[in-house]
Design an enzyme around this catalytic site. Structure first.
Site, PDB file in Angstrom:
ATOM      1  N   LYS A   3       0.819  -1.213   0.000  1.00 55.25           N
ATOM      2  CA  LYS A   3       0.000   0.000   0.000  1.00 55.25           C
ATOM      3  C   LYS A   3       0.853   1.265   0.000  1.00 55.25           C
ATOM      4  O   LYS A   3       0.375   2.330  -0.409  1.00 55.25           O
ATOM      5  CB  LYS A   3      -0.962  -0.004   1.195  1.00 55.25           C
ATOM      6  CG  LYS A   3      -1.875  -1.233   1.262  1.00 55.25           C
ATOM      7  CD  LYS A   3      -2.537  -1.549  -0.046  1.00 55.25           C
ATOM      8  CE  LYS A   3      -3.465  -2.756  -0.038  1.00 55.25           C
ATOM      9  NZ  LYS A   3      -2.895  -4.041   0.349  1.00 55.25           N
ATOM     10  N   TYR A  37     -12.343 -14.655   2.877  1.00 54.17           N
ATOM     11  CA  TYR A  37     -11.315 -13.648   3.139  1.00 54.17           C
ATOM     12  C   TYR A  37     -10.840 -13.734   4.595  1.00 54.17           C
ATOM     13  O   TYR A  37     -11.652 -13.716   5.525  1.00 54.17           O
ATOM     14  CB  TYR A  37     -11.884 -12.245   2.881  1.00 54.17           C
ATOM     15  CG  TYR A  37     -10.896 -11.162   3.250  1.00 54.17           C
ATOM     16  CD1 TYR A  37     -10.000 -10.673   2.322  1.00 54.17           C
ATOM     17  CD2 TYR A  37     -10.840 -10.664   4.538  1.00 54.17           C
ATOM     18  CE1 TYR A  37      -9.065  -9.715   2.667  1.00 54.17           C
ATOM     19  CE2 TYR A  37      -9.911  -9.702   4.903  1.00 54.17           C
ATOM     20  CZ  TYR A  37      -9.022  -9.236   3.954  1.00 54.17           C
ATOM     21  OH  TYR A  37      -8.102  -8.289   4.313  1.00 54.17           O
ATOM     22  N   TYR A  44      -2.967 -12.646   2.707  1.00 55.86           N
ATOM     23  CA  TYR A  44      -2.653 -12.346   1.301  1.00 55.86           C
ATOM     24  C   TYR A  44      -1.459 -13.158   0.778  1.00 55.86           C
ATOM     25  O   TYR A  44      -1.629 -14.078  -0.018  1.00 55.86           O
ATOM     26  CB  TYR A  44      -2.356 -10.844   1.138  1.00 55.86           C
ATOM     27  CG  TYR A  44      -3.518  -9.942   1.394  1.00 55.86           C
ATOM     28  CD1 TYR A  44      -4.423  -9.652   0.378  1.00 55.86           C
ATOM     29  CD2 TYR A  44      -3.723  -9.352   2.635  1.00 55.86           C
ATOM     30  CE1 TYR A  44      -5.491  -8.800   0.599  1.00 55.86           C
ATOM     31  CE2 TYR A  44      -4.789  -8.494   2.864  1.00 55.86           C
ATOM     32  CZ  TYR A  44      -5.668  -8.229   1.845  1.00 55.86           C
ATOM     33  OH  TYR A  44      -6.727  -7.388   2.063  1.00 55.86           O
TER      34      TYR A  44
HETATM   35  C1  LIG Z   1      -3.699  -5.268   0.094  1.00 60.57           C
HETATM   36  C2  LIG Z   1      -2.755  -6.418   0.016  1.00 60.57           C
HETATM   37  C3  LIG Z   1      -2.673  -7.213  -1.128  1.00 60.57           C
HETATM   38  C4  LIG Z   1      -3.577  -7.053  -2.318  1.00 60.57           C
HETATM   39  O1  LIG Z   1      -3.321  -5.909  -3.054  1.00 60.57           O
HETATM   40  P1  LIG Z   1      -4.544  -5.202  -3.813  1.00 60.57           P
HETATM   41  O2  LIG Z   1      -3.928  -4.040  -4.469  1.00 60.57           O
HETATM   42  O3  LIG Z   1      -5.534  -4.844  -2.738  1.00 60.57           O
HETATM   43  O4  LIG Z   1      -5.115  -6.182  -4.755  1.00 60.57           O
HETATM   44  C5  LIG Z   1      -1.752  -8.222  -1.166  1.00 60.57           C
HETATM   45  N1  LIG Z   1      -0.957  -8.459  -0.101  1.00 60.57           N
HETATM   46  C6  LIG Z   1      -1.003  -7.729   1.022  1.00 60.57           C
HETATM   47  C7  LIG Z   1      -0.112  -8.089   2.136  1.00 60.57           C
HETATM   48  C8  LIG Z   1      -1.907  -6.680   1.127  1.00 60.57           C
HETATM   49  O5  LIG Z   1      -1.963  -5.972   2.254  1.00 60.57           O
END
Ligand SMILES: *Cc1c(COP(=O)(O)O)cnc(C)c1O
Length: 337
Positions: A49, A263, A289
């Site tokens: 991010k 999720y 993720y």
């Molecule tokens: C937000 C996030 C993602 C996914 O990225 P997006 O741009 O939301 O698709 C992947 N890995 C981590 C650790 C994240 O925080």
């Protein structure tokens, strides 16, 4: 393409390293696996991010915002990175956390990213699972405006055509590094959620005609919806850059077979992948993720999706702070007497 036209603040540690994963490649019997360390972007344990927020926060300042509003799941990495950057810029930060999992243990609700949100001085408030978080943010922004503040609302994951520019830039960074280090990238693989990362990458790679396909491993939505979300955002991002039509629908590929029950809910594949990376490469993935993304990469290697004699880059999007929200997911042995 001229990214320098778009206002950007600089607080990330870039370029992030592109490193070989020799022991993991050997363990899995090829292809040659590399990892792009976007978990090392700097502020507050880093993550993907940060790239988006460099553009989003520049826009917030241009609009004279004094308060940031954003949202995410309870263990949101996006919320934590936003809170850290707001702190650094001296902006107030309000975070709305949606309870997507129903977990109510203290580790999940107060440790990990939630602990860090609060350490950075953000105000944190909860919303039930399934709430319309955009409506919730708009309502909060209205209240703040009535109080005389100037709020700036950042969508979940920082995923809009401004935030996605961060990953257009990452595509340029990655291809440059690959050239310097002598890689011929056959595939890029990463976890995809709110879509900004994949949308930006695909747009950037297509804009420079890199000929490198991206495989997103979904963590929430089913494949048709995930691919549509990524495609719509990629198209809007390309349009913003004056590159209308550069991304085609067939450029967007997501595999959503590794979500499990939903999720943020652990899967056996995620647990195995997190342990394997920790034990073979000394790298921390996360339960929501990158652990599921790596589980997808490993399974697709076993199914022969990638050419054995190729370079495959996994983008480590960060998130290890969330491990502390899931201390019991890993079934670890106790102390040795
Ligand atoms: C937000 C996030 C993602 C996914 O990225 P997006 O741009 O939301 O698709 C992947 N890995 C981590 C650790 C994240 O925080």
């Amino acid at each position: 393409m001229n990214l320098a036209r778009f206002p950007r603040l600089r607080f990330g540690h870039f370029p992030t390293p592109l490193e070989p994963m020799r022991r993991l490649s050997e363990r899995l019997g090829g292809p040659r696996l590399w990892i792009k360390r976007d978990d090392c972007t700097g502020l507050s344990t880093g993550g993907n991010k940060t790239r988006k927020l460099e553009y989003l926060m520049a826009d917030a300042l241009a609009r004279k915002a004094d308060t940031i509003v954003t949202q995410g799941a309870t263990q949101s990495n996006h919320a934590r990175q936003t809170a850290a950057i707001a702190a650094k810029l001296g902006l107030a930060c309000h975070i709305l956390l949606e309870d997507r999992t129903g977990y109510d243990d203290a580790e999940y609700t107060l440790n990990g990213n939630v602990l860090l949100d609060r350490l950075h001085g953000a105000s944190v408030s909860k919303r039930p699972g399934g709430a319309d978080m955009n409506v919730e943010m708009a309502a909060l922004a209205e209240t703040l405006t009535a109080e005389g503040r100037t709020p700036y609302v950042i969508p979940g994951g920082g995923s809009n055509p401004i935030g996605a520019l961060g990953y257009v830039n990452a595509a340029l960074e990655l291809t440059y590094q690959a050239g310097e280090q002598g890689l011929d990238i056959g595939h890029v693989v990463h976890a995809t959620g709110s879509a900004g990362t994949q949308a930006g990458l695909v747009t950037g790679l297509k804009a420079i005609n890199a000929g490198i396909p991206v495989l997103g491993i979904g963590v929430r939505a089913p494949k048709p919806q995930q691919e549509e979300n990524v495609f719509a955002l990629a198209r809007a991002t390309a349009e913003r850059m004056g590159l209308d039509g550069v991304v085609e629908r067939s450029d967007v590929v997501a595999n959503c077979d590794y979500v499990g029950q939903g999720y943020g809910i652990p899967t056996a594949g995620m647990v195995a992948a997190v342990k394997l990376l920790a034990e073979t490469e000394g790298i921390l993935l996360d339960p929501v993720y990158s652990g599921k993304g790596m589980a997808g990469l490993i399974d697709q290697i076993e199914r022969g999706y990638f050419e054995k004699d190729s370079d495959v880059v996994f983008i480590h999007t960060g998130g290890a702070a969330a491990l502390f929200g899931y201390p019991n997911a890993f079934d670890l042995p106790g102390y040795v007497a």
